[in-house]
Scaffold this motif. Structure first.
Motif, short mmCIF file in Angstrom:
data_model
loop_
_atom_site.label_atom_id
_atom_site.label_comp_id
_atom_site.label_asym_id
_atom_site.label_seq_id
_atom_site.Cartn_x
_atom_site.Cartn_y
_atom_site.Cartn_z
N VAL A 8 0.85 -1.19 0.00
CA VAL A 8 0.00 0.00 0.00
C VAL A 8 0.89 1.24 0.00
N LEU A 9 0.67 2.11 -0.97
CA LEU A 9 1.43 3.34 -1.08
C LEU A 9 0.49 4.53 -0.88
N VAL A 10 0.86 5.42 0.04
CA VAL A 10 0.06 6.60 0.35
C VAL A 10 0.83 7.84 -0.07
N LEU A 11 0.21 8.67 -0.89
CA LEU A 11 0.86 9.91 -1.32
C LEU A 11 0.32 11.06 -0.47
N GLY A 12 1.20 11.73 0.27
CA GLY A 12 0.80 12.85 1.09
C GLY A 12 1.00 12.58 2.57
N ASP A 13 1.74 13.47 3.25
CA ASP A 13 1.97 13.30 4.68
C ASP A 13 1.25 14.37 5.50
N GLY A 14 0.10 14.81 4.99
CA GLY A 14 -0.77 15.68 5.77
C GLY A 14 -1.73 14.86 6.60
N ALA A 15 -2.81 15.50 7.06
CA ALA A 15 -3.75 14.82 7.95
C ALA A 15 -4.33 13.56 7.32
N ALA A 16 -4.84 13.67 6.09
CA ALA A 16 -5.50 12.51 5.46
C ALA A 16 -4.52 11.35 5.27
N GLY A 17 -3.31 11.65 4.78
CA GLY A 17 -2.34 10.59 4.53
C GLY A 17 -1.89 9.88 5.78
N ILE A 18 -1.67 10.65 6.85
CA ILE A 18 -1.19 10.03 8.09
C ILE A 18 -2.31 9.26 8.78
N ILE A 19 -3.52 9.82 8.81
CA ILE A 19 -4.62 9.12 9.47
C ILE A 19 -4.91 7.79 8.80
N ILE A 20 -5.02 7.76 7.46
CA ILE A 20 -5.32 6.50 6.79
C ILE A 20 -4.19 5.50 6.99
N SER A 21 -2.95 5.96 6.95
CA SER A 21 -1.82 5.04 7.13
C SER A 21 -1.81 4.46 8.54
N ASN A 22 -1.98 5.31 9.53
CA ASN A 22 -1.96 4.84 10.92
C ASN A 22 -3.14 3.91 11.22
N LYS A 23 -4.33 4.25 10.71
CA LYS A 23 -5.49 3.38 10.92
C LYS A 23 -5.27 2.02 10.26
N LEU A 24 -4.80 2.05 9.03
CA LEU A 24 -4.60 0.80 8.31
C LEU A 24 -3.53 -0.06 8.98
N ARG A 25 -2.49 0.58 9.51
CA ARG A 25 -1.45 -0.18 10.19
C ARG A 25 -1.99 -0.89 11.43
N LEU A 26 -2.88 -0.23 12.15
CA LEU A 26 -3.46 -0.85 13.34
C LEU A 26 -4.35 -2.04 13.01
N LEU A 27 -4.92 -2.04 11.80
CA LEU A 27 -5.90 -3.07 11.42
C LEU A 27 -5.32 -4.21 10.60
N THR A 28 -4.03 -4.11 10.22
CA THR A 28 -3.46 -5.12 9.33
C THR A 28 -2.19 -5.72 9.90
N ASP A 29 -1.89 -6.92 9.42
CA ASP A 29 -0.68 -7.65 9.81
C ASP A 29 0.49 -7.13 8.98
N ARG A 30 1.60 -6.82 9.62
CA ARG A 30 2.78 -6.31 8.90
C ARG A 30 3.33 -7.31 7.90
N GLU A 31 3.12 -8.59 8.17
CA GLU A 31 3.62 -9.61 7.24
C GLU A 31 2.76 -9.69 5.99
N ARG A 32 1.50 -9.27 6.09
CA ARG A 32 0.59 -9.33 4.96
C ARG A 32 0.51 -8.03 4.17
N VAL A 33 0.68 -6.90 4.89
CA VAL A 33 0.48 -5.59 4.28
C VAL A 33 1.65 -4.67 4.64
N SER A 34 2.30 -4.13 3.62
CA SER A 34 3.32 -3.10 3.83
C SER A 34 2.69 -1.75 3.52
N ILE A 35 3.08 -0.73 4.29
CA ILE A 35 2.51 0.61 4.12
C ILE A 35 3.65 1.61 4.02
N SER A 36 3.62 2.45 2.98
CA SER A 36 4.62 3.50 2.81
C SER A 36 3.91 4.82 2.57
#
Length: 381
Positions: A8-36
């Protein structure tokens, strides 16, 4: 998706980009989903505090955190900027020349200011939509001894649409506290035929303007600013004089979005209002101010969109079907002056009601930076 792992690639480090990345990280397994996350903003600014900082109501140091600090562990932070998206080949080109592949792309690149679209804007107008500008406006107001202050926005849409009238109400309080309200005329200009986009909220704001002796000019679309004469000119032919001008600059989406063929000249991506995906792509989404959705461009919107999208992607990357859809739900607390505020709840099918103002709602707004940095931005709320 290589080796069963979703990138999963997120473009933008403002509010929307950080919130979606942090939420998704809490809900997914690091071995199954990488987030950048791709972005290059050293400090993360809580923009709603912009209505407080110029009026000495908040210390700006409490409104910023290092961006790297607010990104949860397990997320790669790529310090760069996107310059092109190739949705057919699932590739993103960065300013530094690197190309990134993705399985799922989330565009959260927000707005850019376009002051040069208004002749005379630079050197004439102030605003509070970024931290340096909020501090500059604070310094201007400290020197202000009386005269005519004009407040407004150059065009629609803008992020956090209530902010101009919120600032106006707080400015009126500020001038009374300093003992110069009777020496100051406040004029509010707005592009539509009312003082706010939503009719019943506009009625309440207009009532308060009348009560507080704040003048307003509707159907005022800014054409130019004359710095020497200190005048704002509208496309409709009206001219308003000022001694101090607070004018929110035009907003547009990012240029590279248009250049990538994902948007028109506005730079905002056309997404499905219930699924948040771009056209028929099930691997390309946009959230926050990057979209052209007909709902408020506010951090609260990005928060609710992220709640939906993070849950959807967590289900789908683990092999399950997600049947829910985004209904446009938003909750927004707006200041109405004299230590009061009202909270608006609305969705695509439910218009907001402006019927109840309270000190409690103002406290909710006042403390929102603490809640934002500790819970909302972290994805746990």
């Amino acid at each position: 998706m290589g080796n069963g792992r979703t990138n999963v690639l997120v473009l933008g480090d403002g509010a929307a980009g950080i919130i979606i990345s942090n939420k998704l990280r809490l809900l997914t397994d690091r071995e199954r989903v990488s987030i950048s996350i791709v972005g290059n903003t050293p400090l993360h600014y809580f923009k709603p505090d912009g209505i407080h900082i110029p009026l000495n109501l908040k210390n700006y140091r409490d409104s910023v955190k290092p961006t790297a600090f607010v990104i949860n562990p397990g997320i790669e932070y790529i310090r760069d900027m996107a310059t092109h998206i190739d949705p057919e080949n699932r590739k993103v080109t960065l300013l530094g020349g690197k190309t990134l592949d993705y399985d799922i792309l989330i565009v959260a690149t927000g707005n850019r200011f376009a002051p040069d679209e208004i002749p005379g804007y630079r050197g004439s107008a102030n605003h509070f939509y970024d931290l340096p500008s909020a501090i500059d406006l604070r310094d201007q107001l400290r020197k202000f001894k009386g005269g005519k202050i004009v407040i407004g926005q150059a065009s629609i849409p803008i992020q956090c649409p209530p902010a101009p009238y919120e600032f106006t109400f707080q400015l009126e309080d500020y001038l009374r506290t300093r003992g110069i309200r009777d020496k100051t005329q406040i004029d509010y200009v707005y592009p539509l035929n009312r003082v706010f986009t939503i009719a019943n909220v506009s009625d309440e704001v207009q009532r308060l303007f009348d009560e507080k002796n704040i003048n307003y000019h509707t159907l005022f679309n800014v054409e130019s600013i004359d710095q020497e004469k200190k005048q704002v000119n509208s496309l409709e032919g009206e001219t308003v004089d000022y001694d101090l001008l607070v004018m929110i600059p035009p907003h547009r989406g990012q240029r590279f979005i248009t250049e990538s063929g994902l948007a028109d000249d506005s730079g905002y991506i056309d997404v499905d209002r219930h699924k948040l995906n771009y056209k028929d792509h099930d691997d390309l989404f946009a959230i926050g101010d990057a979209t052209n959705l007909p709902i408020s461009k506010a951090g609260a919107t990005a928060h609710f969109e992220s709640e939906y999208l993070a849950n959807r992607l967590a289900y789908e990357t683990s092999g399950h079907v997600y049947d829910e859809s985004y209904n446009g739900e938003v909750a927004c607390t707006t200041v109405t002056g004299e230590g009061t505020a009202m909270t608006l709840y609305f969705s695509y099918n439910k218009p907001p009601r402006a019927w109840y103002e309270s000190k409690f709602d103002y406290l909710l707004k006042w403390t929102s930076a603490d809640t934002y940095f500790t819970a909302m931005l972290r994805g746990i709320m």
